[in-house]
Structure formats: structure tokens, C-alpha cells
Design an enzyme around this catalytic site. Structure first.
Site, short mmCIF file in Angstrom:
data_model
loop_
_atom_site.label_atom_id
_atom_site.label_comp_id
_atom_site.label_asym_id
_atom_site.label_seq_id
_atom_site.Cartn_x
_atom_site.Cartn_y
_atom_site.Cartn_z
N GLY A 102 64.21 48.15 41.78
CA GLY A 102 63.54 49.32 42.33
C GLY A 102 62.55 48.94 43.40
N SER A 198 69.31 43.47 42.39
CA SER A 198 68.53 44.22 43.36
C SER A 198 67.10 43.68 43.42
CB SER A 198 68.58 45.69 42.98
OG SER A 198 68.12 46.48 44.03
N TYR A 199 66.08 44.53 43.25
CA TYR A 199 64.72 43.99 43.30
C TYR A 199 64.42 43.08 42.11
CZ TYR A 199 59.91 43.35 44.58
OH TYR A 199 58.73 42.78 44.96
N ASP A 414 78.08 46.08 49.64
CA ASP A 414 76.71 46.59 49.55
C ASP A 414 76.02 46.44 50.90
OD1 ASP A 414 74.15 47.35 48.76
OD2 ASP A 414 73.68 45.39 47.87
N HIS A 466 76.53 47.47 45.40
CA HIS A 466 75.27 46.94 44.89
C HIS A 466 75.30 46.78 43.37
CE1 HIS A 466 71.01 46.24 45.72
NE2 HIS A 466 70.66 47.08 44.75
#
Lengths: 493, 493
Positions: A102, A198-199, A414, A466
Site C-alpha cells: 500500500g 508491492s510496497y 504489471d 501485480h
């Protein structure tokens, strides 16, 4: 459920209000260890057992637990977890922690209920269906909603929310782990791995480093965690190469014009932590193009239905938003953050996890979170998060030298954290090549490609976006099987 | 069926054995014109009518014709065509010629029976099914098997086959057109467009130039063709940028290693018509990777079943073949040619078009082709073709200046003639920008992007491979509708 000894420890913590967080955490460990030695964990563990969930389809017998782990008694910070034992011989399987990114996105909402968990939210949020590609075929699977403010996790001290940064997140996640092991001591000796996407490309190496360092601390403040390595997917890792890769990917994949590409190449210095206004202006033109498709899966149809709540659209901001935020001058300030995904998925999960009967069955109706609506991604966390770390590559170098097993994978469709940037930064580690770039196979087809360096492997997943376990579930399962089992990915069709 | 006046003209041509081909062709025109004026065309036209084909499904009423057109009487060169009137108001629709590439691939086998024709070969070749995205919704649709040696087209002078090059192909195709219009004079005044894909990226502009030039010839040797423009898909156009694009695409789309990419970037001078041995060696490493997937559609599953005949694999050669052919030192010499596609499709078409009843119904059982097996792509044509033209860009410049309507489209998942190279050469034309790069929409999704220059438009098709009408039939139909109707592609969702 909160940690079992909260009343006692609460008063203890009131007396120790000025202690540093690191000392605090060791005290937490001590109090939890006491609980464990007294056998109290069994009661707490059983209290967290989930018998059945509303709308849960029939599925293989599978023990699951969920509830709260206190990570900071003083401020009332409680992190929510959902844990699935491995489908077979859990006592012999490793333990795998999964984190979404996020920042602000829930590992329940994505990882567990949409991607790799055994119970997936049905299309309209009416119930759960069994996922036959669930990763708990390979490991005991632990999903954590992190940091506080995400999903069911909460703090009773609202000022905590303005202090969130990578260090804060890692400390809380570490404290979570220590206390989770106190509640589930039977897993303390299992091989332990950390995963995420991701994050969580920040969270995972940072938490890994903390676990590694504290395992080596000579003072016995910290319990030993049998930590073996980490695996990250489409991970935000190093701003420079990630941004360079994002721009090049958008051009080579027909998203942006020659003009925008060349202008951005000229005016943007991605080595700067904050982009110049000029760079923000041209990059906002790039993101305008990405608003038209699903940046997280560029060949997939974009979800065009409205999300259930206006704020649950964690993906790409409007062009107006992007330009409005340009003052902050960074990719993150533009609100274009990883970790989010398609609002269609968000809507289904949000329907389900906001049901009172579901919250009760999950032991998620704690005081601090009961009246708050559960979201797949919490935009306010995203907005207030303090981004201070431009690169986690020094951690890679350290943990590679420490001999941990480290894999990076990348769905190559992605646009948000594209494979191009990931290839760049993996190569920038300048590690000796162990085996050359080549395809790996799955069901008679090329699943992707992989390259092995001394200390790190990079695996691509062909045609996945992603969220690899969502887009290519069977390939995703094969991948985690190879990682955990130590077997090489299949090099023959 | 051969041209109606063959016996007379045959003797004429025997007397004129040493005439140049251009004079020959003008004579052909004259004799055919005589046939037309005598009204003989009606009989010939009706003789080519196809009433029903074996295994043809019920479908909208639709006039179709097929047969032979003589293009060189002396040598006995006959080109086979299949023509479908537009599904509605054919008298008001333009005429669109479609050409496949290879060289050596059949416009019947790909264009008509797999891609954009109204009758598509069923999966196992047992019959034909109606294609609801057929381009004869928009135009009268003419498929030509070109050059001689391809499909049912043949020559009675086998030495012709060693003389094939772009000029030869264009002359024969021009002669075909002239004589086809004699057989179908009702289309002589229709707006006429030429289309094709892959190596037809050479054929289409070259034939266009010939039509344009001969329309302007002041001596009335040549009948006027109401030629309006051309459209090409994933077209081989200019060796330099096509090759550069191929290499960059393979890297940016995760096909090859950093090492192969960098080495090829260093040692290959794609401006050379024949690559150096060093370049061939490294590029053969790249093609080895492409052997593992479908180079023509890099995210699709590769067809792993055996083609019906060993030689009907027109796509990527084995690594061994590639290296073996390195002496010739070019991409083409390596056998990695466009135009071919997946052997699975080839197998279906080859099952069907080799049936005696099918050949008879199509009037394709002429002397010269009756005993030869029909192939989707003829490898021997590919091997013996004389590649002499490195770039057709000068033709673009000329025909753009002439005011023809010229569109280029590109499925962006094609590794063989990738969109990257196409973007490069379109830009190299240095035309003023008319409208910026932006998405076009289809059924609420981004169908691709387009950019308009003064004189040429480039359209991408998102997620489509080399054969756009096969991979994205609905988008393909929308594209040809926009091109022919002169309406802009939809710029709103």
C-alpha cells in the site's frame, strides 16, 4: 482477542511510559514468554480458533485461527492476523508470513481473500469459496494486517497514525511475530519465511533485517526465530530503478507517446527522492494514460463498475489528483501507489468483511475496530504515511551476505512496479551469476523466466500482473513450492 | 478457372517470348479488356461462383467466388483468389484486397480461413464456420494467394520459382488485379484498398506504388483502378528499425537475458543488409528463447501439438537451423520470418483445403495445382525467395505525398514484428503530428492506442499478437470499419 495478560501488563506499561520502543518490545516479549511458560497460550490459541465462517463453502478440513496480537500495550496497538495451518502435515511444514503493501492495504483483503489464501471471497461478497491453489498446501500460512489502521488492526492512540513509517511498521511487525509465537509456540521451531508484494517490497526486507539482527543479539532480550529467508513479488525496492523501469515499461508496452517518454527521460532525475515540478508534470501525463487501463495488469480488462465506497479506490489517482499533489513532487505524493488493485475485488471483500457475523466469527469485533468500516486499502494511511526510505538494497546486500534464501518474482504485465525496474536493481547488486536467464515451465508452457545470482534469484511470471497469485494462481503455487522446497523451477517442458 | 481467352492469347505470347514483363502485362490487359467488352466476363464470373463448400455451416446469404486468374500466359502463371461480396449492399461497399506474407504464406490459409474471412476453418478441419467478425461486413473482400507457389497458385514454368522477389510479386499481383477487374468489372469503379500483414508489409506498399504509378501513366496501357489507400498490420517495413525493435522488445518483454541484449546491442549493426557472423551468433541465442513461446503472440499458450506435415512449421526455426543458416547472415536467412503462425492453425486449414471435394468446390483443382499438397505456408518459397529490399519507407513517403489513405496497425504482443520497431520507423518518416498518441476504446475498454501524423496513422491493438484479426476479432473489425469509413477510432469509453 487481545493478548491474554493485558490487564497486568497494561499497568506495567503505564509506569514505563517513557521507555524506548525497543526496550518496550523486549518487555512485551518477557511478559508473553511468562504466559507461554504458564501454559496460558493454549487457552488463547483456542480462543482464536475459527470454527466456520458465514457463507463458507465446504472445503478440505483445515484449522484456522484469527484474532489480535498486542504489539504496544501502552498505546493500545493491536494487529490482526488470520492463520491457516497447512492442509497436510502442518507440523512438518514451514511457517510463511504474508504481507500486502500500500501502504494501507490489507493482507486479509488481498493476500488471504483474493490471492493465495485457502478461502477466497466470492464474486459478490456473499461468502467464501475454496481456492485450490492456496499456498497453505505448502506452508502454514500467516496473514497480518499491518500497520495499525489497516483493516481490523487498530491503535487506541490516534497520534500513532501520523507516525507511521517503515521503521515503525517493522517494529510493530516484529513485536507481532514475537507475541504470535508465544501464542503458537508449536511453530517457534519451524522454518520461518517472510513473503509479500508491492510496497511489502519495503516491509519484507526490513522485517527480515530486524529478525536477523535480533536473532543475533547476544543479550537474550529477543526470542530466537528460525528465520530462513524471504520472497517478494513485484516489490517496490529502490526508487531510482523502479521509476526508471516504470517509465521505460510504459513506453515499451505502448502506454505512452514518444513525446512523453522522451520528455520524462530528459527532465526527470529519478535519483532525487522528491521529483521536480517539471518531472511531476510530465509523469502526470504518463499516469493519465494509465488511468485508462488497469496499471496493475495492463492487458486485463479494467474494472469499470463503481467501488462500494468512494474511498476504496486505492489504485491510480485521477489526473486532477495527480497534478494537485504535485507540490510534494514524488511518485508517492501523486498517490500512485502499489499494493492497491482493482476496485471490483475490493468491493467484494468489503461487502464480506464488514458483515457483523463475519467480524464476530473472525474475532475481529474488538473495541478499537468494531465500529470502523473495514477496507481493503485505507487511503488515509496511504496519505499520511511517512516515506523516508528510498532504497532497501543495502538490506539485500546484508542479508544475502548472511546467507538467507532470497527470491524476487515479478508478474511481467504489471505497469506499477514493472519487471524492467526489478531487472535493473537486481542486476545493480552486482552478484556473480549462478545460472543464466532461461525459461521455467508450467503445464507444458513457459511460466516465465528466471535467473539465479549468488544469493538471490529473480523469477518472472509470464502474463501475470501485480498480483501474481490472483492472475496466475497455478504458476504462483508452483513458484512458492519451488522456493520453500528448495527445488529448482522446472527447466523442461 | 483460367482467364477466358487463354487459347488465343497463348499463341500471341509464344510469338512474343522476349518481351519485357511490363510490356507483357500491358498486353495481358489489352486482351482481357477485349474479353470484358465482349461480355465474356459474365460467363467466367459465374463459373467462379462457389455455391456451397463441404462442411460449411449455415450462415448469412453471401455470394462468393473463387478460381484462377492468369498473370503470365507464356509461363503459365495462375494466381488463385477467393472473393466474398460484402454481406450487405455490396454495390456500395469498397473493395478490399488482403495479402498474407511469409513469403510463402497463403491468404486463404490465414486471412480467409483463420483471420478475417466470413468462413473460418473449424478446429479439426472438418468444415467451415461463420465468423461474425468478418471484414466483409465492411467491404467486398478479395483474398489472393501470392506469389505463384503459394497455396493453390502455380506456375507451369518451375524456373519462375527461383526468380521470386518483391518486384516479381508486385508485377504478378498487379496483373492479377487488372485481370480480376476484367472478370468482375462491376467492381472497377469501387473504391479500392489494399491490406495485409507481416511480410505483406512489403507486398502492400509495393503493389500500391505500382497501382498508383500505372494509374498515372499517360499512355493508356493500364486500366484505371480507383485506388484509395492501404492498411498494413505488424508489417515488415524497414530492416533496421524492425530488427532494433525486435531486440528491444525481447528484452523489455522478459524474453532474453541482460547479457544477450547488451551483447547484441553492441555487436549487431542492423543497418547492414546481411548481419555479421558475430551478430547472427548472438541473435540466434535470442531466437532460442523465442522457440519456447509463440513469438507471434508472446502471452498466448504455445501450440505444442505436431503440425500435420513436418514442413508446415513456418514460424521459428530450431536453434540448430538458425545457427546452420548463419552463413547467410541475416534475420531472413535464419529462417525467422514473419507471416507464419502457429502450426496448430496450419494443421486445421491443411486438413480442409487438401480435401478433393473442397478443391473441386473452390475450382482449385487446376492442372498445375491438383496434385500438389496445399500448405498454409510453403517453406520452399520462403527459402528460395530473393530478399533484395531492405526498406519500403521511400514508398511510404511517395504515397503519403500522393494523398493516399495509409494506416499501420500493430498488435502489441507480437515479438516478430514488434510495435517498438514500428513506432521507430513511423516516427522516422518525420511527419507533422496531427493528433497525439492516445487510447481508442472498444466495448468500454482500451482497444489500443493511436497517433495520427499528416499522411499516416499508427494504431496499436492491446494484447493482440501478429495476427490481429485472429487474436482480437472484434477490435480488428472496429479498426477496419474506422479505416474504410473514414471515422475516427472511438476516443471515449
Amino acid at each position: 482477542m487481545a493478548a491474554p495478560m493485558r490487564p497486568t501488563s497494561l499497568s506495567l506499561f503505564f509506569m514505563l511510559g517513557t521507555l524506548s520502543s525497543s526496550l518496550l518490545c523486549s518487555l512485551i516479549s518477557i511478559e508473553a514468554a511468562a504466559a507461554a511458560s504458564s501454559g496460558g497460550y493454549q487457552h488463547a490459541q483456542e480462543a482464536d480458533r475459527v470454527s466456520a465462517l458465514p457463507g463458507q463453502s465446504s472445503n478440505p478440513a483445515m484449522s484456522q485461527f484469527s484474532g489480535y496480537i498486542t504489539v504496544n500495550q501502552q498505546n493500545g496497538r493491536e494487529l490482526f492476523y488470520w492463520f491457516f495451518e497447512a492442509q497436510t502435515v502442518p507440523s512438518q511444514r514451514p511457517l510463511l508470513l504474508w504481507l500486502n503493501g500500500g501502504p494501507g492495504c490489507s493482507s486479509i483483503g488481498y493476500g488471504a481473500a483474493v490471492e493465495l489464501g485457502p478461502l477466497r471471497v466470492k464474486r459478490n461478497g456473499t461468502g467464501l469459496e475454496f481456492n485450490r491453489y492456496a499456498w497453505n498446501q505448502e506452508a502454514n500460512l500467516l496473514f497480518l494486517e499491518s500497520p495499525v489502521g489497516v483493516g481490523f488492526s487498530y491503535t487506541n492512540t490516534s497520534s500513532d497514525l501520523s507516525k507511521l513509517d517503515d521503521g515503525f511498521v517493522a517494529e510493530d511487525a516484529y513485536n507481532f511475530l514475537v507475541n504470535w509465537f508465544k501464542r503458537f509456540p508449536q511453530y517457534q521451531t519451524h522454518d520461518f519465511y517472510i513473503s509479500g508484494e508491492s510496497y511489502a517490497g519495503h516491509y519484507v526486507p526490513q522485517l527480515s533485517e530486524l529478525v536477523y539482527d535480533r536473532n543475533r543479539d547476544g543479550k537474550n532480550y529477543y526470542p530466537h526465530i528460525n528465520f530462513k529467508g524471504f520472497i517478494v513479488g513485484n516489490p517496490e525496492t529502490e526508487d531510482y530503478n523502479d521509476s526508471k523501469g516504470l517509465l521505460e515499461y510504459a513506453w515499451s508496452h505502448t502506454v505512452v507517446s514518444n513525446e512523453v517518454f522522451r520528455l520524462a527521460s530528459r527532465v526527470c532525475d529519478f535519483r532525487l527522492f522528491n521529483w521536480t515540478d517539471e518531472c511531476v508534470t510530465v509523469m502526470s501525463l504518463l499516469f493519465q494514460q494509465y488511468r485508462e487501463i488497469d496499471i496493475y495488469n495492463i492487458y486485463a480488462p479494467k474494472c469499470t463498475s463503481k467501488p462500494s465506497s468512494a474511498s476504496s479506490s486505492p489504485g491510480v489517482p485521477s489526473a486532477a489528483e495527480a497534478v494537485e499533489r504535485r507540490g510534494k513532487g514524488s511518485l508517492r505524493a501523486m498517490g500512485v501507489l502499489p499494493g492497491g488493485y482493482d476496485p471490483c475485488y475490493s468491493a467484494y471483500a468489503e461487502e464480506y468483511f464488514n458483515r457483523a457475523d463475519v467480524k464476530k466469527s473472525l474475532h475481529a469485533d474488538a473495541f478499537g475496530s468494531a465500529n470502523r468500516s473495514w477496507k481493503v486499502c485505507n487511503d488515509s494511511i496511504l496519505r499520511t504515511y511517512n516515506f523516508t526510505v528510498a532504497s532497501v538494497l543495502p538490506i539485500y546486500t546484508k542479508l544475502i551476505n548472511a546467507g538467507l534464501k532470497i527470491w524476487v518474482y515479478s508478474g511481467d504485465a504489471d505497469g506499477r512496479v514493472p519487471v524492467i525496474g526489478t531487472r535493473y536493481w537486481v542486476e545493480s547488486l552486482a552478484l556473480p551469476l549462478r545460472s543464466q536467464w532461461r525459461p521455467w515451465y508450467h503445464r507444458g508452457q513457459v511460466g516465465g523466466r528466471f535467473v539465479e545470482y549468488e544469493g538471490v534469484a529473480l523469477v518472472t511470471v509470464r502474463g501475470a500482473g501485480h498480483l501474481v497469485p490472483l492472475n496466475k494462481p497455478s504458476e504462483g503455487l508452483a513458484l512458492i513450492n519451488s522456493y520453500l522446497s528448495g527445488r529448482q523451477l522446472p527447466t523442461r517442458r
